[in-house]
Design a protein around this motif. Sequence first.
Motif, PDB file in Angstrom:
ATOM      1  N   MET A 102       2.077   8.387  -3.964  1.00 32.63           N
ATOM      2  CA  MET A 102       3.400   8.038  -4.476  1.00 32.63           C
ATOM      3  C   MET A 102       3.335   6.777  -5.329  1.00 32.63           C
ATOM      4  O   MET A 102       3.860   6.731  -6.447  1.00 32.63           O
ATOM      5  N   ALA A 103       2.688   5.733  -4.816  1.00 31.44           N
ATOM      6  CA  ALA A 103       2.611   4.468  -5.533  1.00 31.44           C
ATOM      7  C   ALA A 103       1.790   4.602  -6.809  1.00 31.44           C
ATOM      8  O   ALA A 103       2.182   4.088  -7.869  1.00 31.44           O
ATOM      9  N   ALA A 104       0.664   5.302  -6.722  1.00 28.82           N
ATOM     10  CA  ALA A 104      -0.200   5.460  -7.897  1.00 28.82           C
ATOM     11  C   ALA A 104       0.470   6.304  -8.971  1.00 28.82           C
ATOM     12  O   ALA A 104       0.112   6.199 -10.160  1.00 28.82           O
ATOM     13  N   ALA A 105       1.440   7.128  -8.584  1.00 25.40           N
ATOM     14  CA  ALA A 105       2.163   7.960  -9.548  1.00 25.40           C
ATOM     15  C   ALA A 105       3.316   7.210 -10.206  1.00 25.40           C
ATOM     16  O   ALA A 105       4.035   7.785 -11.037  1.00 25.40           O
TER      17      ALA A 105
ATOM     18  N   MET B 189       2.151  21.345  -7.954  1.00 29.79           N
ATOM     19  CA  MET B 189       2.977  20.508  -7.098  1.00 29.79           C
ATOM     20  C   MET B 189       2.063  19.631  -6.251  1.00 29.79           C
ATOM     21  O   MET B 189       0.955  20.050  -5.888  1.00 29.79           O
ATOM     22  N   PHE B 190       2.563  18.430  -5.914  1.00 30.48           N
ATOM     23  CA  PHE B 190       1.792  17.499  -5.098  1.00 30.48           C
ATOM     24  C   PHE B 190       2.666  16.982  -3.964  1.00 30.48           C
ATOM     25  O   PHE B 190       3.867  16.776  -4.137  1.00 30.48           O
ATOM     26  N   VAL B 191       2.048  16.777  -2.802  1.00 25.27           N
ATOM     27  CA  VAL B 191       2.760  16.256  -1.636  1.00 25.27           C
ATOM     28  C   VAL B 191       1.944  15.106  -1.060  1.00 25.27           C
ATOM     29  O   VAL B 191       0.770  15.274  -0.727  1.00 25.27           O
ATOM     30  N   ASP B 192       2.566  13.938  -0.959  1.00 28.35           N
ATOM     31  CA  ASP B 192       1.931  12.763  -0.365  1.00 28.35           C
ATOM     32  C   ASP B 192       2.334  12.698   1.099  1.00 28.35           C
ATOM     33  O   ASP B 192       3.486  12.431   1.424  1.00 28.35           O
TER      34      ASP B 192
ATOM     35  N   GLU C 218       4.805   1.485   9.791  1.00 26.64           N
ATOM     36  CA  GLU C 218       5.613   1.340   8.588  1.00 26.64           C
ATOM     37  C   GLU C 218       4.713   0.764   7.499  1.00 26.64           C
ATOM     38  O   GLU C 218       3.898  -0.114   7.758  1.00 26.64           O
ATOM     39  N   ALA C 219       4.832   1.289   6.294  1.00 29.47           N
ATOM     40  CA  ALA C 219       4.083   0.742   5.160  1.00 29.47           C
ATOM     41  C   ALA C 219       5.025   0.743   3.951  1.00 29.47           C
ATOM     42  O   ALA C 219       6.050   0.086   3.960  1.00 29.47           O
ATOM     43  N   ARG C 220       4.663   1.508   2.925  1.00 25.73           N
ATOM     44  CA  ARG C 220       5.608   1.673   1.812  1.00 25.73           C
ATOM     45  C   ARG C 220       6.706   2.659   2.212  1.00 25.73           C
ATOM     46  O   ARG C 220       6.479   3.567   3.010  1.00 25.73           O
ATOM     47  N   ARG C 221       7.876   2.485   1.620  1.00 26.02           N
ATOM     48  CA  ARG C 221       8.953   3.460   1.761  1.00 26.02           C
ATOM     49  C   ARG C 221       9.497   3.752   0.364  1.00 26.02           C
ATOM     50  O   ARG C 221       9.893   2.833  -0.362  1.00 26.02           O
ATOM     51  N   MET C 222       9.512   5.001   0.004  1.00 30.13           N
ATOM     52  CA  MET C 222       9.981   5.400  -1.318  1.00 30.13           C
ATOM     53  C   MET C 222      11.450   5.029  -1.511  1.00 30.13           C
ATOM     54  O   MET C 222      12.243   5.009  -0.565  1.00 30.13           O
TER      55      MET C 222
END
Length: 692
Positions: free
Chosen positions: A195-198, A184-187, A405-409
């Motif tokens: 998240m973005a690279a995935a 499991m992975f947690v960003d 604020e940056a990326r938001r999933m």
Amino acid sequence: MQIKSIFCATAALLSLSFSHAFAKEYHHDIVIYGGTSAAVTTAVQATQMGRSVVIVSPDKHLGGLTAGGLGWTDSGNKAAIGGLSGEFYHRVWKHYQNPEAWNWEEQSKFGNRNQSGLGGDEDEARMWVFEPHVAEQIYDNWVAEEKIPVYRDQWLDRDGGVVKKEGRIKSIRTLAGDVFHGKMFVDVTYEGDLMAAAGVDYHVGREANSVYGETWNGNQVGVLHHAHWFKEPIDPYIKSGDTGGKLLPGISDDPPGTRGEGDHRVQAYCFRMCLTNVPENRIPFPKPEGYDRARYQLLVRVFDSGWREMFRKFDPMPNHKTDTNNHGPFSTDNIGMNYDYPEADYERRQEIIEEHKVYQQGLMYFMANDPKVPADVREAMSKWGLPKDEFLDNGGWPHQLYIREARRMIGEYVMTEHDCLDRKETPDSIGMGSYTLDSHNVRRYVTPDGQVQNEGDIGVHLPRPYEIAYGAIVPKKSQCENLLVPVCVSSSHIAFGSIRMEPVFMILGQSAATAASIALERDEAVQDVPYQLLQQRLVDDGQVLLMDDPNRISSRKLPGVVVDDNAAKLVGSWSHSATNQKFVDSGYVHNQNEQQGERLARFETELKPGRYEVRVSYPANNNRSTMVPVKVVHAEGESTHSINQRKTPEIDGLFTKIGAFDFGSSATVEIGTQGSNGYVIADSVQFVPVTK
């Protein structure tokens, strides 16, 4: 993102192939990428659930902004903070019970400021204000207690460093070449790099209001909340009066645009400076390399207009220190200089961070030293400086830029203002938020009448603490089955403006770890974790998942059509309050018992044609007006009524009847102040269909 020199970031890239020769591989149940406050609670929870855990941190210092200067906790309703997040603030309280913690101030002089749970069970005591080094030490001690391995200064290789197979991340590789395998992975980064690279969907910037049917997203031109706007006319041109000439630094020449439209802009960043006025512990504000006094000429004009609120956000912390935040029309927010940060490569991000540092250090130096600054401001500001005993390896300057604020999933569920404002049921709560819908300014522009103005600052009160959905921290199942994202959560710009508080990130980190552990135990995707199992474990571990307040009545749960004061059109100056109860949603507005006849609250709504009973809500008090004029505009004309707001409303102690009227497709009710003899309250208006 921890401050590093551009040289170091570049050197890491150049030495990549050399580093790989010494690369190592690690295997753990759960791999946590990031060094924020959420990294710690995620790791602690997973470890306590029997999982092998590793923190892979690009930062040298754990704790993110909590250990980076934000010592005056932005939280909202503190009763909504439980679990490990609450445990952190309990540990802060315990630290300051030690007399040795008070080096520059007597504990008795600081008192019980910003503390809760005192006088009862000691385990419930919380302290919500603290020095940066105290927060970092608590985090370091915590991971040491749990024997959690932490690999610092390890930067994700965003170009091919994430290995996925059959919809799951198998491993991540850092720029040093080290490979971390996990189930499991947690960003937990502020930027959402893993998240973005995935290959997970995300958004940057402000969505148009039309995307999610919101009011407070997108361009907010003309909306002037808080105190972060130019209240007096200020000329934006280098040569005063030279309309169309060259603008002062930091002012955009782009047209204002249309309210509600989406754009690429993100709210401004700043450093949450820790300052002190203790001479023995003070470093005078340094003059940074690259200092340009011309950047602050707009501030001179603000001072010349009479503005003197620069100390309003010097929030006090122990030992005569502050958490200093942005305040006013021109302050520590470096407005408009961060648009490309979320997607930028590491080198470009370092340039942006350095630019923010030069701007903010230059601002403080300017205010304390420049002869253009009024003498009273210079004299007051020069008594402050950076603390010698904070950020020891960085000259007293914070390690962490406030990445608001940056990326938001864009995940399984998208949180919007409708969740925060209690306009809909939010499913599968894993924690709560309660801070105001809040965004800092995104730009500075020229108004049609040739004055400078800020745009983007929002502050909308909430009805109550709101639930955060489990689906907001997991990607769409088709994109990744073993990743959780408790910081760059799936939300709209304005919903994230409330969620983005450090206590909430710690809450969501614990919940993410719990879900990851259950998914491992059941050998299933994180999207398939049964909510009942997750809910029970979270409650058992002290998370707060639901709060009801019988004195704060949700408009969504009332019959008919309800228009709250949040949606009313206010004429004149009104003040928000939640002091007296009951009320609808987030509180009510009042006229401050001033300017009778000059203020008006207009409630408008569309209706299905028919007959409705009109009701007005207010919390009664003996300082209210006994003669509050209420005008109803209906299908047959207008009707004027008067209500006594000292009298408790007859319907559930909340609403008083005005009368029944026939309406067409719309209705208007106005609450005025003409002839009033006390405070006038405007809370909400309810239209209840009259059945034949």
